[in-house]
Design a protein around this motif. Structure first.
Motif, PDB file in Angstrom:
ATOM      1  N   UNK A 201      88.107  53.436  22.289  1.00  0.00           N
ATOM      2  CA  UNK A 201      86.730  53.878  22.493  1.00  0.00           C
ATOM      3  C   UNK A 201      86.199  53.395  23.826  1.00  0.00           C
ATOM      4  N   UNK A 202      86.576  52.180  24.231  1.00  0.00           N
ATOM      5  CA  UNK A 202      86.195  51.696  25.559  1.00  0.00           C
ATOM      6  C   UNK A 202      86.701  52.654  26.633  1.00  0.00           C
ATOM      7  N   UNK A 203      87.955  53.098  26.484  1.00  0.00           N
ATOM      8  CA  UNK A 203      88.511  54.043  27.460  1.00  0.00           C
ATOM      9  C   UNK A 203      87.726  55.349  27.445  1.00  0.00           C
ATOM     10  N   UNK A 204      87.354  55.856  26.272  1.00  0.00           N
ATOM     11  CA  UNK A 204      86.569  57.088  26.196  1.00  0.00           C
ATOM     12  C   UNK A 204      85.231  56.922  26.916  1.00  0.00           C
ATOM     13  N   UNK A 205      84.616  55.777  26.744  1.00  0.00           N
ATOM     14  CA  UNK A 205      83.317  55.537  27.376  1.00  0.00           C
ATOM     15  C   UNK A 205      83.437  55.575  28.888  1.00  0.00           C
ATOM     16  N   UNK A 206      84.406  54.852  29.440  1.00  0.00           N
ATOM     17  CA  UNK A 206      84.481  54.728  30.904  1.00  0.00           C
ATOM     18  C   UNK A 206      85.153  55.922  31.564  1.00  0.00           C
ATOM     19  N   UNK A 207      85.774  56.806  30.774  1.00  0.00           N
ATOM     20  CA  UNK A 207      86.406  57.986  31.377  1.00  0.00           C
ATOM     21  C   UNK A 207      85.745  59.303  30.977  1.00  0.00           C
ATOM     22  N   UNK A 208      84.891  59.296  29.914  1.00  0.00           N
ATOM     23  CA  UNK A 208      84.318  60.556  29.450  1.00  0.00           C
ATOM     24  C   UNK A 208      82.843  60.486  29.078  1.00  0.00           C
ATOM     25  N   UNK A 209      82.456  59.466  28.319  1.00  0.00           N
ATOM     26  CA  UNK A 209      81.161  59.502  27.638  1.00  0.00           C
ATOM     27  C   UNK A 209      79.985  59.078  28.497  1.00  0.00           C
ATOM     28  N   UNK A 210      80.211  58.242  29.501  1.00  0.00           N
ATOM     29  CA  UNK A 210      79.117  57.915  30.423  1.00  0.00           C
ATOM     30  C   UNK A 210      78.872  59.126  31.322  1.00  0.00           C
ATOM     31  N   UNK A 211      77.614  59.518  31.458  1.00  0.00           N
ATOM     32  CA  UNK A 211      77.257  60.694  32.265  1.00  0.00           C
ATOM     33  C   UNK A 211      76.246  60.284  33.328  1.00  0.00           C
ATOM     34  N   UNK A 212      76.693  59.510  34.282  1.00  0.00           N
ATOM     35  CA  UNK A 212      75.795  58.958  35.294  1.00  0.00           C
ATOM     36  C   UNK A 212      76.007  59.577  36.677  1.00  0.00           C
ATOM     37  N   UNK A 213      77.150  60.226  36.873  1.00  0.00           N
ATOM     38  CA  UNK A 213      77.512  60.666  38.217  1.00  0.00           C
ATOM     39  C   UNK A 213      77.658  62.182  38.278  1.00  0.00           C
TER      40      UNK A 213
END
Length: 409
Positions: free
Chosen positions: A138-150
């Protein structure tokens, strides 16, 4: 695996060991970006992690106690800060890249659910028919998919070295025979990791960098120290109970000898800082001995070794096991905690069942289009939503959707 190329000196190299990771030799990011004129690749990763939404949420995610218990107990955020401090200390002493070690420490718990390991266990059970739930994945999903900042990409577009360290937080995922290692022998490697692996090879069959190994041990050290501290503060056990453990008994004898009659709060602090000091100094000594025997010529030599290079000695490994064996029944499975865990698990299960039956009950950004997804992806979206909740938000969502919500006091 190819050797790293010879490198040009960069700021701080006179303090950095030859086997340390180097920003100038980073294997890069999935999406190419111009380099920063003021920050290294790993400094940039650290900063992106700190400014992420998932990092801020750690403030209201449980470590062991729910937030109702009091202001002095650890949350995921305070635990993470403690891990980062220890990781930097280890990296500095061993000549590693402190920024990479810090970035890995700061990100290592981003994938945790609300309500600590209770929430993870409950969500994993809910996802049993859909690939399960794993907080590292899930950490990998967050930093590669789920954060939408850029604007240019999903996730944080972190460097290869940071992603590798996060995925291999507990060591290699594949053995030399290409089969999953013990951690994933029964369940298989989580789909999120395999999906990303298809885009960028993270060398799942090797150990991670020395920086990642240092961050992983920092996590263990912080866990032991602060769980002893929190358990004593909560009255789940007493200092006299800890005398059953030879390693802790020796430290308590030293405290009594130097500070006879010390009040419990100060004695607790003296014990906790001694635990951290002994573990940190042991890692430094043991790792220096292993490095001297191995003589690694670059960071990849550490990865190829086939065993951890940054490690506890045999004596401290035994002490670590001793402390964990004590904490499991006396803290994590203490009757007072067990009842709270049961109620917290009910909250997670209720939310998952409701959203699975009625995806539109989720906020629009999560529920919109969810019903059109196949069952696997629908369940994963629900899992992503629940995993991202803080303790408070999960309880608020439960109150919104159900007539009665369990009290976690």
């Amino acid at each position: 695996m190819p050797h790293q190329q010879s490198f040009e000196p960069e700021p701080g190299d006179r303090w950095r060991a030859i086997y340390a990771c180097r920003s100038s030799l980073s294997r890069g990011r999935l999406v190419d970006e111009p380099s920063s004129p003021t920050r290294s690749q790993f400094q940039r990763d650290r900063d992106r992690i700190i400014h992420s939404t998932a990092f801020r949420r750690l403030k209201h995610k449980t470590q062991v106690f729910v937030s109702h218990e009091g202001d002095h107990y650890r949350t995921r955020l305070t635990h993470t800060i403690e891990v980062a401090q220890i990781a930097r200390a280890l990296a500095r002493a061993l000549g590693l890249d402190e920024d990479l070690a810090e970035a890995l420490a700061l990100a290592h718990d981003l994938g945790h659910t609300p309500f600590g390991h209770t929430g993870e266990d409950a969500l994993d059970a809910c996802m049993k028919d859909f690939g399960g739930f794993d907080h590292n994945a899930q950490t990998l999903r967050i930093v590669t998919r789920l954060e939408h900042r850029y604007a240019g990409f999903d996730g944080l577009n972190l460097s290869w070295e940071t992603l590798e360290g996060l995925v291999k937080h507990n060591g290699p995922l594949l053995g030399g025979d290409g089969k999953p290692t013990a951690r994933y022998a029964d369940t298989g490697i989580p789909a999120a990791i395999l999906e990303y692996q298809a885009q960028q090879d993270l060398w799942l069959d090797s150990y991670a960098s020395a920086e990642a190994q240092a961050a992983a041990l920092a996590d263990d050290i912080a866990y032991n120290a602060h769980d002893l501290d929190d358990g004593l503060r909560a009255g789940l056990f007493e200092l006299t109970d800890l005398r059953k453990l030879p390693f802790l008994a020796e430290l308590l004898d030293e405290i009594d000898r130097l500070h006879p009659g010390l009040a419990k709060p100060r004695a607790t602090n003296e014990l906790v800082r001694r635990v951290i000091t002994h573990f940190v100094e042991d890692v430094i000594g043991e790792s220096q001995a292993r490095i001297a025997a191995l003589q690694p010529r670059d960071a990849d030599a550490v990865r190829r070794t086939g065993a951890p290079v940054i490690a506890f000695s045999g004596a401290i490994t035994a002490a670590d096991s001793e402390i964990k064996a004590f904490l499991y029944p006396n803290m994590y499975r203490h009757p007072r905690i067990a009842e709270i865990r049961r109620r917290a698990a009910d909250v997670v299960r209720d939310l998952f069942s409701r959203f699975l039956a009625e995806p539109s009950a989720m906020p629009a950004e999560w529920g919109e289009g969810c019903e059109a997804l196949d069952p696997q992806r629908q369940a994963r979206r629900i899992s992503d939503y629940i995993a991202g909740m803080t303790d408070w938000y999960a309880l608020d969502e439960h109150r919104r959707l159900f007539d009665a919500t369990p009290s976690l006091r």
